[in-house]
Design a protein around this motif. Structure first.
Motif, PDB file in Angstrom:
ATOM      1  N   GLY A   1       3.356   9.528   0.264  1.00  0.00           N
ATOM      2  CA  GLY A   1       4.686   9.064  -0.095  1.00  0.00           C
ATOM      3  C   GLY A   1       5.152   7.851   0.675  1.00  0.00           C
ATOM      4  O   GLY A   1       6.099   7.202   0.279  1.00  0.00           O
ATOM      5  N   GLN A   2       4.479   7.509   1.790  1.00  0.00           N
ATOM      6  CA  GLN A   2       4.872   6.353   2.584  1.00  0.00           C
ATOM      7  C   GLN A   2       4.245   5.073   2.023  1.00  0.00           C
ATOM      8  O   GLN A   2       3.197   5.117   1.377  1.00  0.00           O
ATOM      9  CB  GLN A   2       4.466   6.529   4.050  1.00  0.00           C
ATOM     10  CG  GLN A   2       5.227   7.634   4.758  1.00  0.00           C
ATOM     11  CD  GLN A   2       4.806   7.767   6.210  1.00  0.00           C
ATOM     12  OE1 GLN A   2       3.702   7.387   6.611  1.00  0.00           O
ATOM     13  NE2 GLN A   2       5.699   8.310   7.034  1.00  0.00           N
ATOM     14  N   SER A   3       4.890   3.927   2.299  1.00  0.00           N
ATOM     15  CA  SER A   3       4.413   2.632   1.820  1.00  0.00           C
ATOM     16  C   SER A   3       4.488   1.614   2.951  1.00  0.00           C
ATOM     17  O   SER A   3       5.312   1.741   3.869  1.00  0.00           O
ATOM     18  CB  SER A   3       5.243   2.138   0.627  1.00  0.00           C
ATOM     19  OG  SER A   3       5.133   3.011  -0.469  1.00  0.00           O
TER      20      SER A   3
ATOM     21  N   LYS B   1       0.180  -7.409  -8.564  1.00  0.00           N
ATOM     22  CA  LYS B   1      -0.707  -6.815  -9.562  1.00  0.00           C
ATOM     23  C   LYS B   1      -1.390  -5.583  -8.967  1.00  0.00           C
ATOM     24  O   LYS B   1      -1.867  -5.615  -7.840  1.00  0.00           O
ATOM     25  CB  LYS B   1      -1.760  -7.819 -10.010  1.00  0.00           C
ATOM     26  CG  LYS B   1      -1.168  -9.082 -10.634  1.00  0.00           C
ATOM     27  CD  LYS B   1      -2.249 -10.078 -11.013  1.00  0.00           C
ATOM     28  CE  LYS B   1      -1.656 -11.353 -11.584  1.00  0.00           C
ATOM     29  NZ  LYS B   1      -2.712 -12.353 -11.917  1.00  0.00           N
ATOM     30  N   GLU B   2      -1.455  -4.503  -9.730  1.00  0.00           N
ATOM     31  CA  GLU B   2      -2.054  -3.267  -9.245  1.00  0.00           C
ATOM     32  C   GLU B   2      -3.572  -3.335  -9.327  1.00  0.00           C
ATOM     33  O   GLU B   2      -4.132  -3.753 -10.337  1.00  0.00           O
ATOM     34  CB  GLU B   2      -1.554  -2.077 -10.053  1.00  0.00           C
ATOM     35  CG  GLU B   2      -2.094  -0.741  -9.532  1.00  0.00           C
ATOM     36  CD  GLU B   2      -1.580   0.438 -10.330  1.00  0.00           C
ATOM     37  OE1 GLU B   2      -1.875   1.583  -9.952  1.00  0.00           O
ATOM     38  OE2 GLU B   2      -0.873   0.201 -11.335  1.00  0.00           O
TER      39      GLU B   2
ATOM     40  N   VAL C   1      -4.782   6.008  -2.235  1.00  0.00           N
ATOM     41  CA  VAL C   1      -3.751   4.988  -2.130  1.00  0.00           C
ATOM     42  C   VAL C   1      -3.565   4.252  -3.452  1.00  0.00           C
ATOM     43  O   VAL C   1      -4.468   4.186  -4.291  1.00  0.00           O
ATOM     44  CB  VAL C   1      -4.087   3.969  -1.023  1.00  0.00           C
ATOM     45  CG1 VAL C   1      -4.281   4.664   0.297  1.00  0.00           C
ATOM     46  CG2 VAL C   1      -5.313   3.151  -1.383  1.00  0.00           C
ATOM     47  N   GLN C   2      -2.360   3.711  -3.625  1.00  0.00           N
ATOM     48  CA  GLN C   2      -2.037   2.791  -4.724  1.00  0.00           C
ATOM     49  C   GLN C   2      -1.841   1.408  -4.116  1.00  0.00           C
ATOM     50  O   GLN C   2      -1.042   1.243  -3.202  1.00  0.00           O
ATOM     51  CB  GLN C   2      -0.763   3.249  -5.446  1.00  0.00           C
ATOM     52  CG  GLN C   2      -0.401   2.385  -6.649  1.00  0.00           C
ATOM     53  CD  GLN C   2       0.889   2.864  -7.306  1.00  0.00           C
ATOM     54  OE1 GLN C   2       1.787   3.347  -6.631  1.00  0.00           O
ATOM     55  NE2 GLN C   2       0.985   2.726  -8.610  1.00  0.00           N
TER      56      GLN C   2
ATOM     57  N   ILE D   1       0.860  -1.185   0.000  1.00  0.00           N
ATOM     58  CA  ILE D   1       0.000   0.000   0.000  1.00  0.00           C
ATOM     59  C   ILE D   1       0.896   1.234   0.000  1.00  0.00           C
ATOM     60  O   ILE D   1       1.802   1.340   0.817  1.00  0.00           O
ATOM     61  CB  ILE D   1      -0.932   0.018   1.224  1.00  0.00           C
ATOM     62  CG1 ILE D   1      -1.758  -1.278   1.293  1.00  0.00           C
ATOM     63  CG2 ILE D   1      -1.849   1.224   1.188  1.00  0.00           C
ATOM     64  CD1 ILE D   1      -2.583  -1.385   2.542  1.00  0.00           C
ATOM     65  N   THR D   2       0.620   2.184  -0.916  1.00  0.00           N
ATOM     66  CA  THR D   2       1.371   3.437  -0.995  1.00  0.00           C
ATOM     67  C   THR D   2       0.387   4.602  -0.985  1.00  0.00           C
ATOM     68  O   THR D   2      -0.584   4.608  -1.743  1.00  0.00           O
ATOM     69  CB  THR D   2       2.225   3.495  -2.278  1.00  0.00           C
ATOM     70  OG1 THR D   2       3.120   2.384  -2.298  1.00  0.00           O
ATOM     71  CG2 THR D   2       3.028   4.788  -2.326  1.00  0.00           C
ATOM     72  N   ALA D   3       0.629   5.578  -0.096  1.00  0.00           N
ATOM     73  CA  ALA D   3      -0.193   6.793  -0.065  1.00  0.00           C
ATOM     74  C   ALA D   3       0.304   7.710  -1.177  1.00  0.00           C
ATOM     75  O   ALA D   3       1.190   8.525  -0.981  1.00  0.00           O
ATOM     76  CB  ALA D   3      -0.097   7.469   1.299  1.00  0.00           C
ATOM     77  N   ARG D   4      -0.307   7.575  -2.369  1.00  0.00           N
ATOM     78  CA  ARG D   4       0.203   8.261  -3.551  1.00  0.00           C
ATOM     79  C   ARG D   4      -0.361   9.668  -3.696  1.00  0.00           C
ATOM     80  O   ARG D   4       0.368  10.618  -3.951  1.00  0.00           O
ATOM     81  CB  ARG D   4      -0.117   7.436  -4.805  1.00  0.00           C
ATOM     82  CG  ARG D   4       0.369   8.046  -6.112  1.00  0.00           C
ATOM     83  CD  ARG D   4       0.075   7.135  -7.282  1.00  0.00           C
ATOM     84  NE  ARG D   4      -1.371   6.876  -7.392  1.00  0.00           N
ATOM     85  CZ  ARG D   4      -1.915   6.055  -8.279  1.00  0.00           C
ATOM     86  NH1 ARG D   4      -1.131   5.400  -9.132  1.00  0.00           N
ATOM     87  NH2 ARG D   4      -3.218   5.852  -8.311  1.00  0.00           N
TER      88      ARG D   4
END
Length: 266
Positions: free
Chosen positions: A214-216, A242-243, A235-236, A187-190
């Motif tokens: 920016g954190q993951s 797989k995304e 989030v990403q 999980i990335t806070a994009r």
């Protein structure tokens, strides 16, 4: 003759603004308290415009900034309004020049005579040892030269050069390196910060807090991972390499569950 309320009186209070944003984000007081580390009684008091539990205006500003970010608000207008309602923020006092001079003045170090003496002794011992070794080496070389005089030199054969071991080729895909019998989630806070909670198949809490932009975070389990995303649209999400293209909307709370198989929402 009656006097109606002014627009300023109709505007919701600071605590009411935070409460409405929290409800719109689908978060409870307990979830906000867990994400921000602000105790539940203080969160409830701030939503009722009671800042006496904060311990002063400085701490109240800090709590307002933390709570506003957790529910998706810009904290600066709330801080400005808080200061305006209390007569403005006091101007900071400059540090005394004498204090600054004392702080930056370098401390004079005393010479370390003990270290100097030890270094001198080591140098003397090293010089004596080198002299003895050098003289003894000359005598040994002369004796070996007398013993081997007239002897034919033995033929020398050159060993074949060793070929360096080939380096392994890198994998064509990072997905191939993931274990097939486990579920791996990244999980990335994009596009902003998000409050996240992650548990494994046994209900053990893996993560519970605020993920800043920016954190993951990466989680792995053999059976299942359950997620709660407080701001799903920011989030990403990668599941087993797989995304996940559409996690949720901005400000929405999504509860998801994934297994070692193909990504599928729980």
């Amino acid at each position: 003759m009656s006097i109606g309320n002014s627009p300023q009186e109709d505007r919701p209070s600071i605590g009411r603004v935070i409460q409405q944003a929290r409800i719109a984000a689908g978060l409870t007081v307990d979830e906000v308290s867990t994400a921000t580390r602000v105790r539940i009684p203080i969160v409830q008091a701030i939503e009722q415009d009671d800042f006496s539990r904060c311990g002063g205006d400085v701490y109240a500003r800090g709590h307002l900034r933390t709570l506003a970010r957790a529910v998706g608000l810009d904290p600066e207008p709330l801080i400005e309004r808080f200061d305006a309602e209390r007569g403005g923020r006091p101007a900071p006092t400059a540090a005394a020049p004498l204090f600054e001079a004392e702080r930056i003045r370098p401390e004079r170090r005393r010479p370390n005579w003990t270290a100097a003496m030890v270094a001198a002794i080591v140098a003397i011992v090293g010089f004596v040892g080198f002299t003895l070794f050098h003289d003894g080496g000359k005598r040994d070389d002369a004796a070996r030269a007398g013993e081997t005089a007239g002897a034919e030199p033995a033929p020398t054969t050159s060993a074949p050069a060793r070929t360096a071991d080939p380096k392994p080729e890198p994998s064509d895909s990072a997905i191939a390196a993931l274990p097939k019998d486990k579920v791996t989630i990244k999980i990335t806070a994009r596009d902003g910060q998000s409050w996240i909670s992650a548990k494994d198949a046994n209900g053990r809490l893996l993560e519970d807090g605020l993920l800043r932009q920016g954190q993951s975070r990466t989680f792995t389990d053999e059976k299942r991972i359950d997620l709660v995303l407080g701001n799903a649209g920011a989030v990403q999400l990668y599941v087993n390499g797989k995304e996940i293209k559409q996690v949720g909307d901005k400000g929405a709370v999504e509860r998801l569950s994934y297994t070692p198989g193909d990504p599928q929402a729980g």
